[in-house]
Scaffold this active site. Structure first.
Site, PDB file in Angstrom:
ATOM      1  N   LYS A 192       0.933  -1.254  -0.141  1.00  0.00           N
ATOM      2  CA  LYS A 192       0.031   0.158   0.161  1.00  0.00           C
ATOM      3  C   LYS A 192       0.701   1.271  -0.141  1.00  0.00           C
ATOM      4  O   LYS A 192       1.284   1.345   1.062  1.00  0.00           O
ATOM      5  CB  LYS A 192      -0.643  -0.220   1.053  1.00  0.00           C
ATOM      6  CG  LYS A 192      -1.865   1.193   1.801  1.00  0.00           C
ATOM      7  CD  LYS A 192      -2.976   1.273   2.213  1.00  0.00           C
ATOM      8  CE  LYS A 192      -3.173   2.708   2.270  1.00  0.00           C
ATOM      9  NZ  LYS A 192      -4.419   2.613   3.608  1.00  0.00           N
ATOM     10  N   LYS A 245      -2.570  -1.421  -4.047  1.00  0.00           N
ATOM     11  CA  LYS A 245      -2.993  -0.704  -4.086  1.00  0.00           C
ATOM     12  C   LYS A 245      -1.802   1.154  -3.810  1.00  0.00           C
ATOM     13  O   LYS A 245      -1.242   1.038  -2.986  1.00  0.00           O
ATOM     14  CB  LYS A 245      -3.823  -0.004  -3.133  1.00  0.00           C
ATOM     15  CG  LYS A 245      -4.415   0.770  -1.949  1.00  0.00           C
ATOM     16  CD  LYS A 245      -5.317   0.440  -0.925  1.00  0.00           C
ATOM     17  CE  LYS A 245      -6.499   1.732  -0.186  1.00  0.00           C
ATOM     18  NZ  LYS A 245      -6.455   2.755   0.836  1.00  0.00           N
TER      19      LYS A 245
HETATM   20  C1  PBG Z   1      -7.058   3.427   5.033  1.00  0.00           C
HETATM   21  C2  PBG Z   1      -7.569   3.354   4.203  1.00  0.00           C
HETATM   22  C3  PBG Z   1      -7.026   4.109   2.501  1.00  0.00           C
HETATM   23  C4  PBG Z   1      -8.039   3.935   1.740  1.00  0.00           C
HETATM   24  C5  PBG Z   1      -8.707   2.235   2.414  1.00  0.00           C
HETATM   25  N1  PBG Z   1      -8.226   1.785   4.151  1.00  0.00           N
HETATM   26  C6  PBG Z   1      -6.902   5.643   2.679  1.00  0.00           C
HETATM   27  C7  PBG Z   1      -5.600   5.572   4.032  1.00  0.00           C
HETATM   28  O1  PBG Z   1      -4.700   5.128   3.663  1.00  0.00           O
HETATM   29  O2  PBG Z   1      -5.807   7.185   3.535  1.00  0.00           O
HETATM   30  C8  PBG Z   1      -8.502   4.353   0.887  1.00  0.00           C
HETATM   31  C9  PBG Z   1      -9.369   3.671  -0.434  1.00  0.00           C
HETATM   32  C10 PBG Z   1      -9.688   4.945  -1.718  1.00  0.00           C
HETATM   33  O3  PBG Z   1      -8.820   5.697  -1.359  1.00  0.00           O
HETATM   34  O4  PBG Z   1     -10.238   4.359  -2.434  1.00  0.00           O
HETATM   35  N2  PBG Z   1      -7.540   2.835   5.884  1.00  0.00           N
END
Ligand code: PBG
Length: 325
Positions: A192, A245
């Site tokens: 991520k 991601k």
């Molecule tokens: C964190 C989380 C995020 C997303 C999913 N889980 C955001 C982040 O890390 O700031 C992003 C999902 C998206 O942008 O669609 N709990």
């Protein structure tokens, strides 16, 4: 000429016959935001077409998912009260726990995934417990484990930790096992990246108030080998599914991981990817369905087995029609 590549492109039947990428509605996961309150179907400004729901409007939204052919959803909870240690994340009657209870009762045919993280629940908006000016990895782990167990207790079929703390998959696995949930899989957000593509999500989840950035825990997007390290670590800790991601700008990472591991690989096409396509389409600059079809296909072609996307219902419809897949 012996070889004519165009022979296999001459009509729709042969083109479909030789397609290399096959997709199915059962590979799609639709993310849903649930908040406290009543009668809420509130459009997320930065994500036109996506809403926040309250517990009473949620079942109808889930029925729509079922009707679209999508078989799985992922829940994000947005509590009324946030505090420094994100206590609503693991509250027995927290918003996301109640969402799982209602969903399982009202729409039992869907498969339910829980996003496990602190950022929607902490007053400071970071994904873990703050100590001084950094996020304290080891103090966060037990809370993530508690969160995961509370979600599964409430009805989640699978948990997906997205916090990027080291050691969280192991902490969650141990806690689930201890609570008797030995068969509940963990889909880990392993690779991520710290990404500007999450911007609209933070409005959706009400976690856009945090100071600084997430670069001490999410990955630097210059790095590819580091993604493999994260995947190895998470597999070693018991992850069942690995996630990359965002998706669209990270197709190389998806391919690299697909070629290296033998577990299912998921890709999350995040809020910013959705928002860009939506905005361009609303401005009349691109054909929305065409872009959605092509980007979704590219993510599967890169090697993803599972796609988490705000366009899940539309993609399912296109698969059904035979437009893609
Ligand atoms: C964190 C989380 C995020 C997303 C999913 N889980 C955001 C982040 O890390 O700031 C992003 C999902 C998206 O942008 O669609 N709990």
């Amino acid at each position: 000429m012996l070889k004519r590549a165009r022979r296999l492109r001459m009509d729709e039947s042969v083109r479909t016959m030789v397609r290399e990428t096959r997709m199915s509605q059962s590979s799609l996961i639709y993310p849903i935001f649930v908040e406290e309150g009543k009668g809420i179907i509130k459009e997320i400004e930065a994500m036109p077409g996506q809403n926040r729901y309250s517990l009473d409007t949620l079942p109808r939204a889930l029925e729509e998912v079922v009707d679209s052919g999508v078989e799985s959803v992922m829940f994000f909870g947005i509590p009324k009260e946030k505090d420094a240690c994100g206590s609503q994340a693991y509250a027995e009657n927290g918003i996301v726990q109640e969402a799982f209870r209602i969903a399982r009762k009202e729409v039992p045919e869907l498969y339910y995934v829980g996003d496990v993280c602190m950022c929607e629940y902490t007053s400071h908006g970071h994904c873990g417990i703050i100590n001084g000016d950094s996020v304290d990895n080891d103090k966060t782990l037990p809370l993530l484990a508690k969160t995961a167990v509370s979600q599964v207790k409430a009805g989640a079929d699978m948990v997906a930790p997205s916090d990027m703390m080291d050691g969280r998959v192991r902490a969650i696995r141990d806690a689930l096992d201890e609570a008797g949930y030995i068969d509940t899989p963990i889909m880990s957000y392993a690779a991520k990246y710290a990404s500007a593509f999450y911007g609209p999500f933070r409005e959706a989840a009400g976690s856009d108030n945090f100071k600084g950035n997430r670069r001490t825990y999410q990955m630097d997007y210059h790095n590819r080998r580091e993604a493999l390290k994260e995947v190895d670590l998470d597999l070693g800790e018991g992850a069942d599914i690995i996630m990359v991601k965002p998706a669209m700008s990270y197709l190389d990472i998806i391919r690299e991981i697909r070629d290296r591991v033998d577990v299912p690989v998921a890709a999350y096409s995040v809020s910013g990817e959705y928002a860009m396509i939506k905005a361009a389409a609303q401005a009349g600059m691109v054909d929305e369905a065409g872009i959605v079809a092509e980007t979704a296909t590219s993510i599967f072609r890169a090697g993803a087995d599972i796609l988490i996307t705000y366009y899940a219902k539309e993609i399912a419809a296109m698969i059904k029609e035979g437009r893609i897949g």
